[in-house]
Design an enzyme around this catalytic site. Structure first.
Site, PDB file in Angstrom:
ATOM      1  CG  ASP A 164      88.542  17.290  -6.762  1.00 57.09           C
ATOM      2  OD1 ASP A 164      89.799  17.612  -5.906  1.00 57.09           O
ATOM      3  OD2 ASP A 164      88.135  16.446  -7.208  1.00 57.09           O
ATOM      4  CG  HIS A 167      88.427  21.979  -4.810  1.00 63.71           C
ATOM      5  ND1 HIS A 167      87.527  20.405  -4.680  1.00 63.71           N
ATOM      6  CD2 HIS A 167      87.943  23.013  -4.830  1.00 63.71           C
ATOM      7  CE1 HIS A 167      86.940  21.263  -4.715  1.00 63.71           C
ATOM      8  NE2 HIS A 167      86.200  22.788  -5.337  1.00 63.71           N
TER       9      HIS A 167
END
Length: 418
Positions: A239, A262
């Protein structure tokens, strides 16, 4: 990413991350570098949910402010070893950490909770709660490692591992390691085993409603979900390197190295038609390797509130897919998201400055904003983003964005419009 590139990235991390600010958790709640996790249970310090599980420990009491603790020579030291810890990485030391924290938090003198060097302490879920009687510092010199037994995480509280809650002025450092032992979570992700219902993985280190928080020099490895350092094949749970959530004001993140993942994200904000408020965010001196995004702001349609007064500067992108991106139409749902044009989280006064490097995407700058609530006062200054391996020219995409530029900006802003 090629194996050689992965080796380069990992060696770069391990060589430099000791000196870097390691914010690999979700940030939110409170002012002045306040931080919080994706722990939305709320409430006063207690075992999370009705079923905290045998491994859930919650500690704390009394409380005030901090940072003298790091400087004073009068600090009382509360070592895990003095409270029954084994430090062998195999036997459970959750209760020892709980006892050390409880004693330190009740201390009238400035306190240091010490995780000794050259030892590994196995932990199940634990919450370190305040307020505390005096200033307190968590000094991690050794390693805190997550239990490999996934049954320690039950349905009511599976989204966290180590949580610090309601401790003002806390300083965390020491140069040690937070090891999420995430391999089991990656292998069991529903994105790999689609016969299983989707279940979230824990965030390794989380701070909730902690004002005047300082985190420096930790190494974060193998996190179960939100992470800074993990192998590329952990993608089912990877993430944001840093996720800045609702309620964050006055946050500074500096000297950060991350990848894959991310990237640096503000949001997502405004999900389920909620109100979100984020302001005074300063991101400086960042190096990203192979991340999906670089500098990102993401909001859901139908939300309300604001994200404003934000600076992303001095960033180096290495094979990043979306180096600069604002997305007011964010949707991360298995079902098609409904269109809500009546409201949006307003985005304004955002500076992208001195950002350079390479991208794998033709659209190096994306400003995807709301029709009824356009992004405004978006400043692009001294940008140079090129295709990796000189694979053609980069471009940019804009929708409902009010921007300005200064200095040399490559690619030119808004060469195409959605």
């Amino acid at each position: 990413m090629a194996s050689g590139a992965r080796k380069l990235v990992r060696s770069s991390f391990m060589a430099s991350v000791r000196a870097l600010l390691a914010l690999t958790f979700l940030l939110s709640g409170g002012a002045a570098t306040a931080a919080a996790a994706m722990v939305r249970n709320g409430g006063s310090p207690s075992i999370y949910g009705s079923g905290g599980g045998e491994g859930a420990a919650v500690i704390g009491r009394g409380g005030r402010s901090l940072l003298q603790a790091a400087a004073t020579t009068q600090s009382a030291v509360f070592s895990l070893d003095s409270y029954g810890a084994h430090g062998d990485g195999e036997r459970d030391d959750t209760a020892a950490l709980a006892r050390a924290w409880s004693a330190a938090c009740a201390s009238a003198a400035p306190a240091v909770v010490l995780v000794p060097a050259s030892r590994s302490y196995l932990l199940r879920q634990v919450t370190l709660s305040g307020p505390c009687e005096s200033t307190i510092k968590l000094m991690v010199k050794g390693t805190l490692v997550a239990s490999p037994d996934m049954s320690n995480w039950n349905e009511s509280n599976r989204r966290y591992w180590i949580v610090v809650r309601g401790v003002d002025g806390l300083a965390v450092g020491g140069g040690g390691t937070i090891d999420g032992n995430g391999e089991g979570w990656w292998e069991n992700s529903c994105k790999i085993n689609r016969t299983l219902p989707c279940k979230g993985a824990p965030t390794a280190l989380s701070f909730h409603t902690c004002d005047n928080l300082s985190v420096n020099g930790l190494k974060m490895v193998n996190s179960q979900q939100i992470h800074m350092i993990a192998p590329g094949w952990s993608w089912p749970t990877w993430d944001d390197c840093v996720s800045i959530e609702d309620g964050t004001h006055g946050l500074h993140v500096t000297r950060l190295v991350c990848g894959p993942g991310h990237g640096i994200s503000i949001g997502s904000l405004g999900d389920d038609n909620s109100r979100a408020e984020v302001s005074d965010i300063f991101i400086d001196t960042v190096h990203l390797y192979g991340t999906t995004n670089g500098a990102r702001i993401k909001t859901w349609q139908g939300g309300s509130g604001y994200a404003k007064d934000i600076v992303f500067q001095n960033m180096v992108m290495n094979s990043v897919k979306n180096p600069i991106i604002i997305d007011q139409n964010y949707c991360d749902s298995a079902k098609k998201c409904e269109t809500h044009e009546g409201s949006a989280v307003e985005i304004s006064n955002v500076v992208f400055k001195n950002i350079a490097g390479t991208t794998i995407s033709k659209s190096a700058i994306t400003l995807n904003c709301s029709k009824n609530y356009p992004c405004y006062d978006i400043s692009l200054q001294d940008i140079n983003l090129e295709m990796v391996d000189d694979n053609g020219a980069t471009g940019s995409t804009c929708q409902n964005a009010k921007w300005r530029k200064s200095g040399t900006v490559v690619p030119q802003p808004c060469t195409s419009t959605n």
